[in-house]
Motif scaffolding. Structure first.
Motif, short mmCIF file in Angstrom:
data_model
loop_
_atom_site.label_atom_id
_atom_site.label_comp_id
_atom_site.label_asym_id
_atom_site.label_seq_id
_atom_site.Cartn_x
_atom_site.Cartn_y
_atom_site.Cartn_z
N UNK A 11 61.57 38.92 -17.18
CA UNK A 11 60.39 38.77 -16.32
C UNK A 11 59.96 37.32 -16.16
N UNK A 12 60.62 36.42 -16.81
CA UNK A 12 60.23 35.01 -16.71
C UNK A 12 61.15 34.29 -15.74
N UNK A 13 62.08 34.96 -15.15
CA UNK A 13 63.08 34.26 -14.36
C UNK A 13 64.04 33.60 -15.31
N UNK A 14 65.04 32.90 -14.77
CA UNK A 14 66.02 32.30 -15.66
C UNK A 14 65.63 30.85 -15.93
N UNK A 15 66.23 30.29 -16.94
CA UNK A 15 65.97 28.91 -17.30
C UNK A 15 67.29 28.27 -17.67
N UNK A 16 67.32 26.96 -17.60
CA UNK A 16 68.55 26.27 -17.91
C UNK A 16 68.23 25.11 -18.87
N UNK A 17 69.11 24.91 -19.82
CA UNK A 17 68.92 23.83 -20.79
C UNK A 17 69.67 22.60 -20.30
N UNK A 18 68.91 21.53 -20.02
CA UNK A 18 69.53 20.31 -19.52
C UNK A 18 68.92 19.09 -20.20
N UNK A 56 62.59 25.75 -16.46
CA UNK A 56 62.32 27.15 -16.12
C UNK A 56 62.34 27.32 -14.61
N UNK A 57 62.97 28.36 -14.15
CA UNK A 57 62.95 28.67 -12.72
C UNK A 57 61.56 29.21 -12.38
N UNK A 58 60.90 28.62 -11.39
CA UNK A 58 59.53 29.11 -11.08
C UNK A 58 59.50 29.96 -9.80
N UNK A 59 60.68 30.28 -9.28
CA UNK A 59 60.71 31.14 -8.09
C UNK A 59 60.06 32.49 -8.39
N UNK A 60 59.16 32.89 -7.53
CA UNK A 60 58.56 34.22 -7.67
C UNK A 60 57.45 34.32 -8.70
N UNK A 61 57.13 33.25 -9.38
CA UNK A 61 56.07 33.35 -10.40
C UNK A 61 54.71 33.20 -9.74
N UNK A 62 53.77 34.03 -10.14
CA UNK A 62 52.45 33.91 -9.52
C UNK A 62 51.41 33.36 -10.50
N UNK A 63 51.88 32.89 -11.68
CA UNK A 63 50.95 32.31 -12.65
C UNK A 63 50.92 30.78 -12.55
N UNK A 85 58.56 22.15 -18.11
CA UNK A 85 59.26 21.69 -16.91
C UNK A 85 59.82 22.88 -16.12
N UNK A 86 59.77 22.74 -14.79
CA UNK A 86 60.21 23.82 -13.90
C UNK A 86 61.12 23.28 -12.80
N UNK A 87 61.95 24.14 -12.27
CA UNK A 87 62.66 23.81 -11.03
C UNK A 87 62.81 25.08 -10.22
N UNK A 88 63.03 24.91 -8.93
CA UNK A 88 63.18 26.05 -8.04
C UNK A 88 64.68 26.30 -7.89
N UNK A 89 65.15 27.33 -8.58
CA UNK A 89 66.58 27.59 -8.57
C UNK A 89 67.04 27.92 -7.14
N UNK A 90 68.16 27.33 -6.74
CA UNK A 90 68.76 27.62 -5.43
C UNK A 90 67.80 27.34 -4.28
#
Ligand code: OGA
Ligand code: FE
Length: 304
Positions: free
Chosen positions: A23-30, A74-81, A247-252
């Motif tokens: 439910x948090x979307x996906x995240x990537x370690x960079x 963290x991917x923030x696509x679709x998050x409403x918080x 930190x967040x990014x918009x995946x794709x």
């Protein structure tokens, strides 16, 4: 000597998040670059020259010491918080995207594309006006981040965390744009906001990451820096790593998806969140099939 270790351990909770796609979307370690917590900055302001200083001047091009940290994006696509008023960034969808080839033509960018972006940002923020200050098209060279020894034809990704303006730097930008009328603008509620999107999507290569402004300790994690042209100095904000930062990014991200984020606020210094630290990062999910990142960012003066 830099105090920061070259990398930091990512805490267990964040590591878990990289595999938590429920439910948090996906995240990537960079990894991301920051201004090192170097004791020299107690008496030296960070600076970068935009020109090559004469060798006999003995002036280095920059006194920036950078340090790399492991970061969970963290991917923030679709998050409403995540609301712009709190975190400092948001997403607007364009009704119509400019065709890729048209980004080679500044009259298409300025005459056709900019009005659409300005309208989208103005309406998302419920502002009275949104005005283009300037813009940058970046096209990553195949060699970058390795230097070719030659100047690149286009601006390259910015890989060190920063905020584009300090409060004083923003006031200077507005004065330059508005001359005698600047005082009227400055007496109102205003912000400088960047609107960023790729020219081609879905974007994987070197995406833009933004930091939730609420998670930044601005007194401890930021300091003013100078970007020096031959005839002008711009003041921006340099950012240290802080372990509370999220930190967040918009995946794709797609070309019609405009990420807008705050770079200065008339409510500073009262505002707890004067701007959003941001930078590009080398996405570990990039494969050979992914095209190199090309993007445009518009700097926008928003007035209410
Ligand atoms: C910006 C910015 C970096 C990048 O849009 O303000 O710093 O790599 N962009 O696109
Ligand atoms: Fe920036």
């Amino acid at each position: 000597m830099a105090i920061d270790a070259a990398t930091i351990a990512v805490d267990a909770a964040d590591k878990a998040a990289t595999t938590d796609s429920a439910n948090k979307g996906s995240a990537v370690l960079g990894k991301m670059h920051f201004l090192a917590r170097d004791p020299k900055y107690a008496h030296e302001k960070p600076y970068t020259l935009r020109y090559t200083p004469a060798p006999e001047s003995g002036i280095p091009q920059t006194n920036i010491a950078r340090v790399e940290h492991a970061i969970v994006f963290h991917d923030w696509r679709g998050r409403n918080d995540l609301q712009y008023e709190e975190c400092g960034f948001g997403l607007a969808k364009l009704d119509e995207a400019l065709p890729y080839d048209d980004f080679a033509d500044s009259s298409q960018i300025e005459g056709v594309h900019a009005p659409r972006v300005l309208q989208a940002v103005r309406s998302a923020l419920g502002a009275a006006s949104a005005e283009l200050v300037d813009y940058v098209v970046r096209r990553r060279h195949a060699a970058w981040p390795v230097s070719t020894g030659e100047p690149y034809a286009f601006q390259q990704p910015a890989s060190r965390a920063h905020i584009d303006h300090t409060y004083a730097g923003a006031v200077a930008v507005i004065k330059e744009a508005h001359g005698d009328a600047a005082e009227e603008v400055l007496s109102r509620r205003w912000q400088l906001v960047n609107a960023w999107h790729p020219l081609k999507g879905p974007l994987v290569d070197w995406p833009l990451a933004v930091c939730d402004a609420r998670t930044v300790d601005f007194a401890r994690d930021t300091m003013a820096g100078d970007v020096v042209d031959r005839h002008q100095v711009f003041e921006n904000t340099q950012v240290h790593f802080g372990d509370k930062q999220k930190w967040y990014y918009l995946q794709h991200q797609m070309p019609d998806e405009v990420v807008f984020f705050k770079n200065a606020d008339s409510r500073e210094p009262e505002s707890a969140t004067p701007g959003v630290p941001h930078a590009a990062f080398d996405n570990p999910l990039t494969t050979d099939e992914d095209f190199r990142r090309e993007s445009i960012e518009m700097r926008i003066l928003v007035v209410w």
